[in-house]
Design an enzyme around this catalytic site. Sequence first.
Site, PDB file in Angstrom:
ATOM      1  N   CYS A  96      -0.376  -7.790  -0.708  1.00  0.00           N
ATOM      2  CA  CYS A  96       0.662  -8.193  -1.657  1.00  0.00           C
ATOM      3  C   CYS A  96       0.922  -9.702  -1.580  1.00  0.00           C
ATOM      4  CB  CYS A  96       1.930  -7.371  -1.465  1.00  0.00           C
ATOM      5  SG  CYS A  96       3.051  -7.479  -2.898  1.00  0.00           S
ATOM      6  N   HIS A 184       0.203  -1.813  -1.438  1.00  0.00           N
ATOM      7  CA  HIS A 184       0.777  -1.719  -0.090  1.00  0.00           C
ATOM      8  C   HIS A 184       0.257  -0.490   0.657  1.00  0.00           C
ATOM      9  CE1 HIS A 184       3.810  -4.930  -0.297  1.00  0.00           C
ATOM     10  NE2 HIS A 184       3.952  -4.595  -1.572  1.00  0.00           N
ATOM     11  N   GLU A 186       0.422  -0.070   3.715  1.00  0.00           N
ATOM     12  CA  GLU A 186       1.308   0.116   4.872  1.00  0.00           C
ATOM     13  C   GLU A 186       2.627   0.779   4.524  1.00  0.00           C
ATOM     14  OE1 GLU A 186       3.229  -3.444   3.032  1.00  0.00           O
ATOM     15  OE2 GLU A 186       1.316  -2.405   2.967  1.00  0.00           O
TER      16      GLU A 186
END
Length: 241
Positions: A96, A184, A186
């Site tokens: 990002c 993302h 994560e």
Amino acid sequence: MAVTADDVTGPRLLVVEHQATCPPGPLGAWLAEAGCTLDVVRPYDGDPLPGLDGHDGLLVMGGSMDAFDDDVPWLAPTRALVVDAAERGVPVLGVCLGHQLAALALGGTVGRNPRGQQVGLRDVGRTEAAATDPLLAEVTGPAVFWNQDVVLEPPPGAVELARAATGELQAARWADRVWGLQWHPEADAAILDDWARKDAERHLERGLDQAEVLAAVDAARDGLDRDGHRLAAAFAREAGA
């Protein structure tokens, strides 16, 4: 929490975390599972930003600041780290904000998405090049997005790996061993809940149903985690695992 042990045997990754709400999370755990040691630095909390010496890879995480905002004192040095890594052939993964910082560092442009904030589960729009890419060949599903800036112009020579049907460049190989993901991998439930609270008023004004967004992500969690594992394992291999 920097790693200082001299007996690290697997690849050692320098991880730049830009704010507490954007940690490596499960991505960090998957990289550790793949054999990597993470040297996480938190410049927002006073950690000095080290050089690449002693590191086999660079992971640059997300954050709410703009990639071009040099009032954030560590962003320019982070971009310089990306340039140094590209010149040395050290693998880089930007997530990002990290994706945008890497693009900017190597000659691209970053700015507000003219279509507005991307939020929630979306198809990534894989290109033909993704099928043979060392990182993304086995990453096939939709992904989680939460961003308002995008890469508007890629650096010279970049290889596009994913572009949305609406036009946003979602993943690229900016240089030979420098990758960026607008999404993302994560973002687990706890991280997303934190971001949703932060954006609650803005989303209410837009008429966006956060509960519906989070439910869609939760329903896709098995596939998201599978792709995250695959991505982490591939990056670990690039770093020498």
